[in-house]
Design a protein around this motif. Structure first.
Motif, PDB file in Angstrom:
ATOM      1  N   THR A  10       1.007   4.072  -2.838  1.00 49.29           N
ATOM      2  CA  THR A  10       0.703   5.475  -2.547  1.00 49.29           C
ATOM      3  C   THR A  10       1.758   6.397  -3.118  1.00 49.29           C
ATOM      4  O   THR A  10       1.456   7.396  -3.749  1.00 49.29           O
ATOM      5  N   ALA A  16       4.083  24.400  -1.911  1.00 51.46           N
ATOM      6  CA  ALA A  16       3.429  23.093  -1.803  1.00 51.46           C
ATOM      7  C   ALA A  16       3.667  22.224  -3.037  1.00 51.46           C
ATOM      8  O   ALA A  16       3.117  21.137  -3.144  1.00 51.46           O
ATOM      9  N   THR A  17       4.502  22.702  -3.960  1.00 50.03           N
ATOM     10  CA  THR A  17       4.817  21.880  -5.133  1.00 50.03           C
ATOM     11  C   THR A  17       6.062  21.042  -4.845  1.00 50.03           C
ATOM     12  O   THR A  17       6.746  21.259  -3.848  1.00 50.03           O
ATOM     13  N   ARG A  18       6.344  20.137  -5.746  1.00 54.05           N
ATOM     14  CA  ARG A  18       7.510  19.267  -5.599  1.00 54.05           C
ATOM     15  C   ARG A  18       8.791  20.095  -5.436  1.00 54.05           C
ATOM     16  O   ARG A  18       9.684  19.754  -4.677  1.00 54.05           O
ATOM     17  N   CYS A  74       0.005  20.485   4.522  1.00 49.63           N
ATOM     18  CA  CYS A  74       0.751  20.629   3.267  1.00 49.63           C
ATOM     19  C   CYS A  74       2.253  20.678   3.508  1.00 49.63           C
ATOM     20  O   CYS A  74       3.018  20.824   2.557  1.00 49.63           O
ATOM     21  N   ALA A  75       2.660  20.600   4.763  1.00 49.39           N
ATOM     22  CA  ALA A  75       4.082  20.644   5.142  1.00 49.39           C
ATOM     23  C   ALA A  75       4.749  21.962   4.769  1.00 49.39           C
ATOM     24  O   ALA A  75       5.955  22.010   4.566  1.00 49.39           O
ATOM     25  N   MET A 115      -4.033   3.907   1.957  1.00 44.46           N
ATOM     26  CA  MET A 115      -3.440   5.223   2.244  1.00 44.46           C
ATOM     27  C   MET A 115      -4.133   5.816   3.476  1.00 44.46           C
ATOM     28  O   MET A 115      -5.361   5.849   3.543  1.00 44.46           O
ATOM     29  N   ARG A 126       5.068  15.917  -1.404  1.00 45.23           N
ATOM     30  CA  ARG A 126       4.473  16.997  -2.194  1.00 45.23           C
ATOM     31  C   ARG A 126       4.084  16.537  -3.606  1.00 45.23           C
ATOM     32  O   ARG A 126       3.253  17.148  -4.258  1.00 45.23           O
ATOM     33  N   ASP A 127       4.714  15.430  -4.046  1.00 46.72           N
ATOM     34  CA  ASP A 127       4.319  14.829  -5.318  1.00 46.72           C
ATOM     35  C   ASP A 127       2.884  14.329  -5.271  1.00 46.72           C
ATOM     36  O   ASP A 127       2.217  14.224  -6.293  1.00 46.72           O
ATOM     37  N   LEU A 128       2.441  13.980  -4.072  1.00 45.44           N
ATOM     38  CA  LEU A 128       1.096  13.421  -3.902  1.00 45.44           C
ATOM     39  C   LEU A 128       0.071  14.494  -3.559  1.00 45.44           C
ATOM     40  O   LEU A 128      -1.096  14.195  -3.352  1.00 45.44           O
ATOM     41  N   LEU A 129       0.545  15.716  -3.450  1.00 43.99           N
ATOM     42  CA  LEU A 129      -0.268  16.775  -2.870  1.00 43.99           C
ATOM     43  C   LEU A 129      -0.775  17.779  -3.903  1.00 43.99           C
ATOM     44  O   LEU A 129      -0.037  18.185  -4.796  1.00 43.99           O
ATOM     45  N   ARG A 188      16.690  17.988   0.879  1.00 42.74           N
ATOM     46  CA  ARG A 188      15.758  17.391   1.840  1.00 42.74           C
ATOM     47  C   ARG A 188      14.298  17.707   1.491  1.00 42.74           C
ATOM     48  O   ARG A 188      13.386  17.314   2.206  1.00 42.74           O
ATOM     49  N   GLY A 189      14.132  18.440   0.386  1.00 42.76           N
ATOM     50  CA  GLY A 189      12.774  18.770  -0.068  1.00 42.76           C
ATOM     51  C   GLY A 189      12.061  19.691   0.894  1.00 42.76           C
ATOM     52  O   GLY A 189      10.842  19.689   1.005  1.00 42.76           O
ATOM     53  N   LYS A 190      12.828  20.527   1.586  1.00 46.32           N
ATOM     54  CA  LYS A 190      12.215  21.410   2.588  1.00 46.32           C
ATOM     55  C   LYS A 190      11.865  22.760   1.988  1.00 46.32           C
ATOM     56  O   LYS A 190      12.384  23.146   0.950  1.00 46.32           O
ATOM     57  N   LYS A 233      -2.980  12.620  -4.822  1.00 51.67           N
ATOM     58  CA  LYS A 233      -3.688  11.617  -4.013  1.00 51.67           C
ATOM     59  C   LYS A 233      -4.242  12.273  -2.750  1.00 51.67           C
ATOM     60  O   LYS A 233      -5.132  11.728  -2.106  1.00 51.67           O
ATOM     61  N   LEU A 281       1.952   9.997   6.870  1.00 55.29           N
ATOM     62  CA  LEU A 281       1.281   9.351   5.738  1.00 55.29           C
ATOM     63  C   LEU A 281       1.723   7.892   5.739  1.00 55.29           C
ATOM     64  O   LEU A 281       2.920   7.607   5.573  1.00 55.29           O
ATOM     65  N   ASP A 282       0.793   7.017   5.937  1.00 54.68           N
ATOM     66  CA  ASP A 282       1.093   5.582   6.077  1.00 54.68           C
ATOM     67  C   ASP A 282       2.259   5.354   7.037  1.00 54.68           C
ATOM     68  O   ASP A 282       3.184   4.594   6.751  1.00 54.68           O
ATOM     69  N   ASN A 303       0.833  -1.213   0.000  1.00 48.29           N
ATOM     70  CA  ASN A 303       0.000   0.000   0.000  1.00 48.29           C
ATOM     71  C   ASN A 303       0.860   1.251   0.000  1.00 48.29           C
ATOM     72  O   ASN A 303       0.569   2.213  -0.700  1.00 48.29           O
ATOM     73  N   ARG A 304       1.928   1.213   0.809  1.00 43.40           N
ATOM     74  CA  ARG A 304       2.811   2.373   0.889  1.00 43.40           C
ATOM     75  C   ARG A 304       3.460   2.637  -0.484  1.00 43.40           C
ATOM     76  O   ARG A 304       3.489   3.751  -0.968  1.00 43.40           O
ATOM     77  N   ARG A 314       8.737  12.336 -13.378  1.00 48.10           N
ATOM     78  CA  ARG A 314       9.014  13.697 -12.920  1.00 48.10           C
ATOM     79  C   ARG A 314      10.358  14.165 -13.467  1.00 48.10           C
ATOM     80  O   ARG A 314      11.242  13.358 -13.717  1.00 48.10           O
ATOM     81  N   GLY A 370       9.392  14.883   2.356  1.00 49.59           N
ATOM     82  CA  GLY A 370       9.793  15.985   1.470  1.00 49.59           C
ATOM     83  C   GLY A 370       9.077  15.963   0.128  1.00 49.59           C
ATOM     84  O   GLY A 370       7.849  15.908   0.055  1.00 49.59           O
ATOM     85  N   THR A 411       7.067  15.643   6.696  1.00 51.15           N
ATOM     86  CA  THR A 411       8.185  16.570   6.445  1.00 51.15           C
ATOM     87  C   THR A 411       9.443  15.782   6.077  1.00 51.15           C
ATOM     88  O   THR A 411      10.272  16.256   5.314  1.00 51.15           O
TER      89      THR A 411
END
Lengths: 266, 293
Positions: A52, A130-132, B48-49, B1, B73-76, A258-260, B152, B60-61, A48-49, A58, B69, B66
């Motif tokens: 998800t 809030a984007t990638r 939304c972090a 999920m 956000r790919d799922l958001l 770190r995607g921060k 998602k 999330l699961d 499931n993880r 990308r 990362g 955070t």
């Protein structure tokens, strides 16, 4: 085709792991079923993880950079060209005065500011964060573009000063007069963004112009600082401000990795 | 999920915006209902972090968002309450720009942008600059950008603000279709939107979830507290000043009042079925519901 039988393999592993002393025969069947159930739940959770977060296609950083260039390239390079023109016009009236160059360096740092603060100005920070890409990657991409624009601008500026004005000072001196003030201004600007407070963002502007004013006054107050003998002083300043600047860039790069988020969001 | 909120808290100095909020969200549509300043936007930003919590976490699961990362956000997909736009971009350019930030390859971005503009009824305005858009059109572009990456988890803060009734219906249908196997969280003051599409509602007050459940479950809390009373027109003002009047309807020389009250307000009052709006008024009172519809 050979089919693996998971239950048989699991039974074998179970028998090897748990001897008769640990689980007597009467308990073995019950414990084995319990093991199967735990394994199933682990596999389902992991499945499931992975479902998800299964990634769609990308883009990487370089593709992203080219996208940012498509949207932001013109304003960034255009403003740097305008800054260069302004500085060149001013310098043309100050022929033979390379000490005046540091006064104009804030213009090059500030030429990147509209791109860096654009999302805040247009209230787009939240959507973009809030984007990638997150705030850090967006800032880093804009800084790379601003850096490229500056490289071009500085090359042209130095060429102008050295060839057209036949500047008396050495090339390395001239490079330091350009780079040190620029790094100082950029460090102040990035620090302002990093501190994530509006007042800090705007307080960096007086700091930058204050610094520029100091640069203007310094040739009069400390003319020795602009002599060939003072190159080592400029070089030490270069090392110091380059370290601060690189530290800020590393911080942004780390946040990106770190995607921060980065900078002011809300 | 599963998205789990575990004692999520946010302080701004001495002010507590979100106070130990916990919930487990599985695919479905969730409505956040609360007065202005209840903490809905702060909560959504943390989901939304983009805003760090003071304490607690969002998982999330089982994985902290955070720490996830970019993977999170790919799922958001996120539509903020008060968002801006780049005025010189056309709607198509704007969607392509957001697609670039979302890491969607160019060949997919163009197709997706066109699809979404079509879905939002904006295909005719694809080449029009955003500065020429009406409020409702901008809101639809905002919704479209949130859907670009096929999220998602979709978080929408006041998504129907500025939309006309027809657009609202279109939006509600879109979200209902979209919510299958996805988590959609929306906050709105428009109670009818929540009633129409949400599976579960969270009633938020002073940073806390004071009630949560399905709409029939929630309205039970307001049962026996909603009354209908017919009064002469000259008494209508007095009732409005002294009681919580949910609705007022003129019928000839008389006025039919819908009153929210713990006790029977008058001998002539008759009990009636509670709605989500009644429940909202019951919990938030007159002062706090000034912005609610």
């Amino acid at each position: 085709m050979h089919h693996r039988e998971p239950k048989t393999s699991l039974k074998k592993a179970f028998d090897q792991t748990f001897s008769e002393e640990i689980y007597p025969e009467r308990l073995r069947s019950e414990k084995f079923e319990e093991t199967i159930s735990i394994c199933k739940s682990i596999v389902i959770t992991e499945y499931n993880r992975s479902e998800t977060i299964r990634r769609e296609e990308r883009t990487g950083f370089w593709q992203y950079l080219s996208d940012v260039f498509r949207f932001e390239g013109l304003p960034i390079f255009g403003l740097h060209a305008a800054a260069l023109l302004l500085v060149c016009l001013n310098i043309s009236f100050l022929a033979g005065e390379p000490a005046a160059i540091p006064v104009f360096m804030p213009f090059f740092a500030l030429a990147a500011a509209p791109a860096l603060f654009r999302s805040q100005y247009h209230k787009m920070s939240e959507i973009e964060a809030a984007t990638r890409a997150s705030g850090a990657q967006i800032t880093l991409a804009k800084l790379v573009l601003a850096g490229a624009a500056n490289l071009l601008s500085f090359t042209l500026l130095l060429w102008l000063e050295l060839s057209i004005h036949a500047c008396a000072v050495q090339t390395k001196q001239l490079i330091l007069y350009v780079i040190v003030p620029y790094l100082t201004c950029m460090t102040l600007l990035l620090r302002g963004i990093r501190l994530r407070k509006y007042q800090n963002t705007f307080s960096c502007l007086p700091q930058i112009f204050g610094f520029s004013a100091c640069c203007g006054v310094m040739p009069k107050v400390l003319p020795e600082l602009y002599k060939a003998s003072a190159v080592s002083v400029w070089f030490i300043a270069f090392i110091a401000f380059a370290s601060f600047f690189i530290r800020e860039i590393f911080y942004i790069a780390d946040m990106r990795k770190r995607g921060k988020m980065y900078g002011i969001i809300a | 999920m599963e998205l789990s909120l575990d004692r999520l808290t946010k302080h701004y100095g001495n002010k507590i915006a979100v106070d130990h909020v916990s919930a487990d969200l599985k695919p479905g549509v969730y409505g956040l209902l609360g007065a202005n300043g209840a903490g809905k936007t702060t909560l959504m930003r943390m989901l939304c972090a983009i805003l760090e919590s003071t304490s607690g976490e969002v998982l999330l699961d089982g994985e902290e968002i955070t720490a996830m990362g970019a993977a999170y956000r790919d799922l958001l997909g996120y539509l903020p309450q008060d968002f801006g736009y780049y005025p010189n971009y056309t709607s198509e350019e704007f969607l392509r720009y957001i697609a670039a930030l979302k890491g969607i390859p160019r060949h997919q971005a163009g197709k997706k942008a066109k699809e979404l503009l079509e879905m939002m009824g904006l295909a005719h305005a694809a080449k029009k600059k955003l500065k020429a858009f009406s409020g409702g059109m901008k809101q639809r572009v905002g919704i479209a950008q949130a859907l670009l990456n096929n999220p998602k988890i979709l978080i929408l803060d006041e998504p129907t603000a500025g939309l006309d009734p027809k657009e609202r219906v279109r939006f509600r249908n879109l979200i209902s279709d979209y919510a299958e196997n996805r988590i959609v969280i929306l906050s709105t003051h428009i109670v009818s939107d929540i009633e129409a599409i949400t599976d579960q509602v969270f009633l938020m007050k002073k940073g806390k979830f004071i009630l949560q459940g399905t709409i029939p479950e929630l309205t039970l809390h307001a049962q026996d507290k909603v009354w209908e009373l017919v009064v002469p027109q000259n008494e209508s003002r007095r009732w409005q000043d002294t009681a919580t009047v949910a609705n007022l309807r003129h019928e000839g020389p008389q006025v039919v009042l819908r009153i929210i009250s713990d006790t029977k307000p008058s001998e002539a009052a008759v009990p009636c079925c509670a709605t989500l709006e009644d429940l909202y008024l019951y919990y938030f009172g007159d002062k706090e519901t000034s912005s609610a519809i």
